[in-house]
Design an enzyme around this catalytic site. Structure first.
Site, PDB file in Angstrom:
ATOM      1  N   SER A   1      23.523  62.231  67.777  1.00  0.00           N
ATOM      2  CA  SER A   1      23.451  63.866  67.337  1.00  0.00           C
ATOM      3  C   SER A   1      23.210  64.822  68.207  1.00  0.00           C
ATOM      4  O   SER A   1      23.337  65.963  67.660  1.00  0.00           O
ATOM      5  CB  SER A   1      22.443  63.848  66.082  1.00  0.00           C
ATOM      6  OG  SER A   1      21.315  63.646  67.037  1.00  0.00           O
TER       7      SER A   1
ATOM      8  N   LYS B   1      15.525  67.936  60.512  1.00  0.00           N
ATOM      9  CA  LYS B   1      15.605  68.850  61.974  1.00  0.00           C
ATOM     10  C   LYS B   1      15.478  70.366  61.824  1.00  0.00           C
ATOM     11  O   LYS B   1      15.111  71.033  62.815  1.00  0.00           O
ATOM     12  CB  LYS B   1      16.978  68.359  62.446  1.00  0.00           C
ATOM     13  CG  LYS B   1      17.096  66.930  63.015  1.00  0.00           C
ATOM     14  CD  LYS B   1      18.493  66.408  63.497  1.00  0.00           C
ATOM     15  CE  LYS B   1      18.546  65.273  63.658  1.00  0.00           C
ATOM     16  NZ  LYS B   1      20.035  64.637  64.263  1.00  0.00           N
TER      17      LYS B   1
END
Length: 807
Positions: free
Chosen positions: A656, A699
């Site tokens: 990611s 996140k």
């Protein structure tokens, strides 16, 4: 319009998918019809019906799904509905094998018969303990016994009387002494003394001795006949005992034989018991100190274990095939065991100490087992497979399997086995067993795969509300109003990290309802509202939030360096997620890069020090290939670069961060500053397309919390993959900040869009000759690479010149 201007921040309505309470056609969950808790599991239910319905060997079932699905409860409810009608299970019991006591026999009886037979046999022994002593005390028995005794006493007396008369006629006396019988000569009917005998002539002495020797032989024959007479008497007495007991016993057993006449094996057992009782009638006679009081009789019943019935499985209360779940599937708990008793320092056992296992209790029905528990219990898995393959339950002990003991034990007759075994476990266990255990494919042919989620549409939303109502009723919780149901649905999508899905993890859903009910109770409310749901969610987060607070505190105190304003070259804010059990939170992480003229190698420092996982290493190789393909497709790439997660002291895994890594690497090559008020997450492929990642909500919220704590400036935000917009279910605090324009979330689909946002420059589109605009990001990177290529050629020429001079 420039590339930079074409990328707009996501509006607030795209950050969270609401469930409007007004669209729910009820006031609270009491108005809803309850829905089965296997709602949404159509595929698995189809497999279960198939597995339960097919009667061929090997079609046992493996129910697979992740932890928290509520597999056990779901399966139990389904089975109870499916097996309401079916053949009643049989009773199983062990009885004595009179011809081979070490090999007890098993009896299969109709439901409820075994316990009755056990009670009847106990009562039978009590009746025998009363009847048989009474028979031996009867006048008829005593008279016949005296008759036999007198008969043999008379025979003995007559034999000795006849011998005595014969001896007398021969002037010899037959006398009885304490040590037996002796013979002596007579004279005038008086016994001759030794002196008188010595005074006789030799011929007279010899004649007397011959007579005595003749009589001795006859006396010997009479004495030898006496044991035979005694044996004959005992045989006649024994036969008398048997005959007189048989008449009494027949009356006791006649009723039992009539009662169990339809069961041939029981009748055969009763016949053998009756014969054994007759042969051992003396065991039932009363001894001194014994009585026929009921209490004493019940105690004496235990003296005759050979006549007992050991009920292994009693299904008298079962109206349908049994459903058994064994929580601890050890070898003994699965297959049964033979217990031992200590008597005078010695371990003894008999068939009455045989105990059942889960396979016995589930015989004729269904046995539910946790796959991991069976596999991790020594010998349990292999024994289960042997039982299913042989279709019989053979009791084994671990001591015998390991040859740890040499004591003699029982060998019970195996119990025929007919049941369905249903294993429950994770998918990975199923696939591992398929790959590495050949027997598994032969024995568990039906996989039932539980769905983890279902689409969030109007139909399923109403069905989910009915499922919530069923769980609320089952747990005796307060009713939920429409606002609370809507909030549960929204929270479900957030837990699943997918705004277009609803989770089917019933354990987590049930926990949420129970915790919300607690806060409703604290508030004294009659219904659970959305406010109570939110309190439960916040409290659950608070309980696990200590670690997140410590990490964020270290960032805010500049112990862990993360910039949220200004610009920096070769420095970017990546986003990562921490998973702590069922709790997850996000945090920003500084990623830096260095680049210089070199041989075309990108060094992943995390991998070099063995802190990088395989997926992360793969992502670095992909971005290296992308840079080489874009900027040096037909020539070597003269770059040496390094990437690192700053202040990372644990492992780094996942792809990611690859968008952040390629951006910071290009920044290091072309000396282009990166906006620090933005954080970025996303995966990239070799064509520069940005791909979805996990943990997007956590996140974004992790970076938002740091920016909010330092003060929102209105320019801060997160750059994320556009494919993840369908997963957004952000917290209200983030949505409010976006609505007010104090925070922004950008969705991108290519690396060029990310470059434009993060650098403030256009990424640059190549012209027909493949050239990028000079002031674009790609143009500046291409120019720097061209300069390095030229420098590399210059150094190569210089090195060649030095070699020529040497020659």
């Amino acid at each position: 319009m420039t590339e930079k201007e074409s990328i707009q921040a996501l509006p607030a309505e795209r950050l969270y998918r609401r469930c409007d309470p007004a669209t729910l056609p009820f006031k609270d969950t009491t108005e809803l019809e309850h829905l089965d808790n296997y709602f949404g599991q159509d595929r698995a239910l189809e497999a279960l019906r198939f597995g339960l319905g097919i009667n061929h060997e090997g079609y046992n079932i493996y129910v697979m799904g992740s932890s928290g699905m509520g597999k056990h409860e779901m399966l139990r409810d389904f089975l109870q509905q499916q097996v309401t009608e079916g053949p009643r299970p049989h009773d199983w019991c062990y009885i004595n094998n009179f011809s081979a006591p070490q090999q007890p026999k098993v009896l299969k009886l109709p439901c409820g018969i075994a316990s009755c037979l056990k009670k009847d046999m106990e009562q039978c022994v009590e009746d025998l303990l009363v009847t048989i002593p009474g028979v031996f005390q009867s006048a008829e028995y005593k008279a016949r016994l005296n008759e036999i005794s007198e008969e043999y006493s008379d025979r003995e007396q007559k034999a000795f009387a006849a011998l005595r008369d014969k001896a007398k006629q021969m002037d010899i006396a037959l006398m009885q002494t304490p040590s037996g019988y002796t013979l002596a000569p007579l004279a005038n009917e008086e016994v001759i003394t030794p002196k008188e005998f010595e005074a006789l002539s030799e011929d007279e002495q010899k004649a007397i001795e011959e007579k005595i020797n003749e009589l001795k032989e006859e006396l010997k024959e009479v004495v030898l006949q006496m044991p035979l007479w005694m044996k004959e008497g005992r045989e006649r007495m024994k036969k008398l005992n048997q005959n007189i007991v048989q008449n009494a016993v027949n009356q006791i057993f006649r009723e039992l034989e009539n009662r169990y006449g339809e069961h041939e094996e029981v009748v055969s057992f009763l016949s053998k018991v009756k014969q054994n009782v007759i042969e051992n009638a003396d065991e039932f006679r009363e001894e001194e100190g014994q009585s026929s009081m009921p209490e004493d009789l019940k105690a004496r019943v235990h003296e005759f274990p050979m006549y007992k019935v050991n009920v292994l499985v009693d299904n008298s209360d079962s109206c349908s095939p049994p459903i058994v779940y064994e929580d601890n599937p050890s070898l003994n708990n699965l297959m049964g065991r033979v217990e031992h008793e200590a008597q005078f320092g010695t371990l003894t056992t008999d068939f009455t100490l045989i105990r059942n296992g889960a396979l016995h209790r589930a015989n004729g029905g269904y046995l539910l087992l946790d796959a991991v528990k069976v596999l991790t219990n020594p010998f349990a898995w292999d024994s289960l497979k042997r039982a299913l393959q042989s279709r019989e339950i053979r009791i084994e002990s671990i001591d015998q399997l390991l040859s740890l003991v040499s004591t003699k034990s029982l060998e019970p007759q195996p119990v025929p086995l007919d049941l369905k075994v249903i294993l429950l476990g994770e998918r990975i266990i199923y696939y591992l067993l398929q790959a590495y255990d050949p027997d598994f494919n032969l024995l568990f042919k039906v996989p039932a795969d539980l769905s983890e989620d279902l689409p969030r549409n109007a139909e399923n939303t109403l069905g989910y509300a009915r499922l919530i109502a069923a769980l609320q009723h089952k747990k005796s919780l307060r009713p939920l109003d429409t606002g609370a149901v809507a909030r549960v649905i929204e929270q479900g999508s957030r837990m699943l990290e997918d705004a277009e899905k609803l989770p089917l993890h019933l354990n987590r859903l049930t926990d949420l309802l129970c915790e919300s009910d607690y806060y409703a109770g604290v508030a004294g409310a009659e219904h659970i509202s959305a406010e109570h749901l939110q309190q439960a969610v916040d409290a659950a987060t608070r309980r696990m939030d200590h670690f997140r607070e410590r990490i964020h505190e270290s960032i805010l105190r500049d112990i862990q360096l993360v910039a949220t304003s200004g610009t920096r070259v070769a420095q970017i804010n990546g986003l990562s997620v921490f998973l702590l059990g069922g709790y997850a939170f996000g945090q920003p992480t500084r990623i830096t890069a260095q680049a210089r003229l070199g041989s075309g190698k990108v060094v992943d420092i995390e991998r070099e020090v063995k802190l990088g996982g395989n997926i992360h290493s793969k992502a670095v190789l992909i971005l290296s290939a992308f840079i080489a393909s874009r900027f040096a497709k037909d020539r070597p790439l003269p770059i040496s670069a390094s990437l690192v997660f700053e202040q990372s002291y644990g492992g780094v895994e996942g792809d990611s961060a690859s968008v952040a890594e390629i951006t910071v690497l290009l920044s290091a090559i072309a000396d282009i500053p990166i906006r620090q008020e933005l954080a970025v997450t996303g995966s990239i492929n070799q064509h520069g397309q940005v791909q979805a990642i996990g943990g997007i909500n956590q996140k974004i919220e992790g970076f938002f919390d740091i920016c909010q704590a330092r003060g929102l400036t209105g320019s801060q935000g997160v750059v994320m993959p556009s494919a993840n917009t369908q997963h957004l279910m952000l917290d209200r605090r983030v949505i409010d900040a976006v609505t007010e324009g104090r925070f922004h979330i950008y969705a991108i689909s290519t690396i060029d869009e990310a470059l434009s946002l993060l650098t403030g420059l256009n990424a640059g589109v190549p012209d027909t000759l493949g050239q990028y605009p000079a002031e674009s990001v790609n143009g500046r990177v291409a120019a720097k690479i061209e300069a390095w290529i030229a420098a590399a050629k210059k150094f190569a020429a210089h090195d060649k010149g030095d070699e020529d001079s040497d020659e």
